[in-house]
Enzyme design. Structure first.
Site, PDB file in Angstrom:
ATOM      1  N   THR A  76      55.267  45.627  33.751  1.00  0.00           N
ATOM      2  CA  THR A  76      55.057  44.303  34.364  1.00  0.00           C
ATOM      3  C   THR A  76      53.795  44.275  35.220  1.00  0.00           C
ATOM      4  O   THR A  76      53.256  43.203  35.485  1.00  0.00           O
ATOM      5  CB  THR A  76      56.256  43.917  35.266  1.00  0.00           C
ATOM      6  OG1 THR A  76      56.455  44.964  36.209  1.00  0.00           O
ATOM      7  CG2 THR A  76      57.521  43.716  34.459  1.00  0.00           C
ATOM      8  N   ASP A  98      51.027  52.925  39.646  1.00  0.00           N
ATOM      9  CA  ASP A  98      51.152  54.344  39.987  1.00  0.00           C
ATOM     10  C   ASP A  98      50.444  54.664  41.308  1.00  0.00           C
ATOM     11  O   ASP A  98      51.019  55.254  42.220  1.00  0.00           O
ATOM     12  CB  ASP A  98      50.569  55.219  38.865  1.00  0.00           C
ATOM     13  CG  ASP A  98      51.187  54.894  37.514  1.00  0.00           C
ATOM     14  OD1 ASP A  98      52.164  54.140  37.494  1.00  0.00           O
ATOM     15  OD2 ASP A  98      50.673  55.376  36.489  1.00  0.00           O
TER      16      ASP A  98
HETATM   17  C1  GLA Z   1      52.150  53.643  33.477  1.00  0.00           C
HETATM   18  C2  GLA Z   1      50.947  52.863  33.991  1.00  0.00           C
HETATM   19  C3  GLA Z   1      51.388  51.809  35.003  1.00  0.00           C
HETATM   20  C4  GLA Z   1      52.505  50.933  34.442  1.00  0.00           C
HETATM   21  C5  GLA Z   1      53.618  51.787  33.829  1.00  0.00           C
HETATM   22  C6  GLA Z   1      54.631  50.968  33.096  1.00  0.00           C
HETATM   23  O1  GLA Z   1      52.734  54.379  34.499  1.00  0.00           O
HETATM   24  O2  GLA Z   1      50.020  53.730  34.567  1.00  0.00           O
HETATM   25  O3  GLA Z   1      50.283  51.033  35.382  1.00  0.00           O
HETATM   26  O4  GLA Z   1      52.003  50.013  33.534  1.00  0.00           O
HETATM   27  O5  GLA Z   1      53.101  52.746  32.920  1.00  0.00           O
HETATM   28  O6  GLA Z   1      55.281  50.092  33.952  1.00  0.00           O
END
Ligand code: GLA
Length: 384
Positions: free
Chosen positions: A33, A169
């Protein structure tokens, strides 16, 4: 940190002048999202990457990984392109992203330690980018707002590594709060509120051990699907900028205008945003069973609609439905391998994890690693 400082000093022959640490993260609900400017419930974990650093004269940098004693050296004038599959990209990329913002750093000698599992879906790369950024901040007096540090890390992924990831993240690694999940809005890029995990419950992370390497995955293709779905929906609903703006009712009514695949991708993202908000409500009412149920629903949507699960992750989640003590389970993070997270009564956590591990081994022959995860604080740095 003391141990890292000792090792650093023994290796480089001089003490570091700054240090930093940044945690990995768990995505609790709100899958894919973030780059749709939606909502995510996430937390930082106690597994962290620590960096110690000292500025040196000249242009030559050294970075030592004390986990496996490998070392990388590079010249500040020669870092424009990434070397495929090299961990040092996450360090050089930070310097390149800072330059784009008009910020120059000098040369340095640095060392790291980490307890964040690699390539598992707990954001070891974001932890490294953030820890490096925060050490550079201390050493060279860089002034950037915390959310901009998250954007620097995202820039490393997007521009240096070619992974079109969102902000989740790095943002979680920076804004995480001990013992709390954070509810974030990725349109305004802020933490809306915190939500405690109900007392007496734990998050068990069980790694499928199928390496998840998002750079080589279909991550970018999923993002494209989301963007093209949003464009089509904007033609019908002019206020729509991203999938975050679409309600379930609007999406259902617009189904014929979308391709079958695009519809499922959008259904996942809109469903996840809805589940995040519902989760916060359920947590307010201490409805842990309802909260766990959302984890199962989220995983099912990943499996069927977003197709970012794997047979291994599906099996771990299936086990959660039969092993006593499991209230909910889902893949967490990008998907395509890596970890599953399980909501479990704390008193059952160890036994639960062992039983899932045994069931997984019988079916797949694979020894799944598990962690009973505590929620940690966001990144920090200091001068020594
Ligand atoms: C990875 C990406 C994030 C996010 C998640 C899924 O961790 O780095 O930015 O999109 O996947 O929610």
């Amino acid at each position: 940190m003391e141990k890292l400082i000792e090792k650093y000093t023994a290796f480089f022959g001089a003490a570091p002048t700054v240090c930093s640490q940044a945690p990995g993260r768990l995505e609790i609900l709100g899958n894919h999202t973030d780059y749709n400017q939606g909502f995510v419930l996430s937390c930082a974990v106690e597994q962290v990457t620590k960096v110690a650093l000292r500025p040196v004269d000249g242009k030559h940098c050294k970075f030592k990984d004390f986990r496996d004693n490998s070392i990388r050296e590079f010249d500040l004038d020669n870092i424009d392109t990434a070397i495929p599959k090299d961990w040092c990209n996450y360090i050089k990329g930070v310097i390149v992203e800072l330059r784009k913002r008009g910020i120059e750093v000098g040369a340095f000698e640095a060392g790291m330690e980490s307890t964040v599992p690699l390539s598992a879906g707990m954001s070891s790369s974001a932890a490294l980018e953030t820890a490096v950024g925060f050490s550079l901040r201390e050493a060279f007096g860089i002034e950037l707002a915390p959310a901009d540090w998250a954007r620097v890390g995202q820039g490393v992924e997007n521009n240096y590594m070619g992974l079109k990831s969102g902000l989740l993240d790095q943002f979680s690694s920076i804004f995480g709060k001990k013992d709390s999940m954070i509810l974030s809005d990725f349109r305004t890029v802020e933490v809306l509120r915190t939500a405690a995990l109900p007392s007496g419950y734990s998050i068990v992370v069980i790694n499928s051990m199928a390496k998840h390497n998002l750079v080589d995955s279909e991550y970018n293709v999923r993002r494209q699907d989301c963007e093209s779905a949003a464009e089509k929906l904007a033609q019908i609903y002019p206020d729509v900028k991203t999938l975050r703006d679409v309600s379930m009712e609007q999406l259902a009514a617009a189904e014929p205008a979308l391709g079958e695949r695009e519809f499922r991708r959008a259904l996942h993202v809109v469903g996840e945003c809805t589940r995040v908000m519902k989760a916060v409500e359920l947590l307010e009412n201490n409805d842990v069973a309802g909260f766990g149920q959302l984890w199962f629903e989220s995983h099912e949507s990943s499996r069927v609609n977003f197709e970012n699960s794997t047979p291994e992750l599906d099996y771990l989640v299936e086990l959660a439905k039969s092993v006593p003590g499991g209230l909910g389970a889902r893949l967490s993070g990008g998907g395509f391998g890596g970890i599953s997270i399980h909501l479990v009564k704390s008193e059952d956590a160890e036994e639960y994890a062992k039983r899932v591990q045994a069931g997984y081994k019988t079916r797949t022959g694979i020894e799944a690693e598990y962690i009973i995860c505590a929620i940690g604080d966001g990144a920090s740095s200091r001068k020594l």
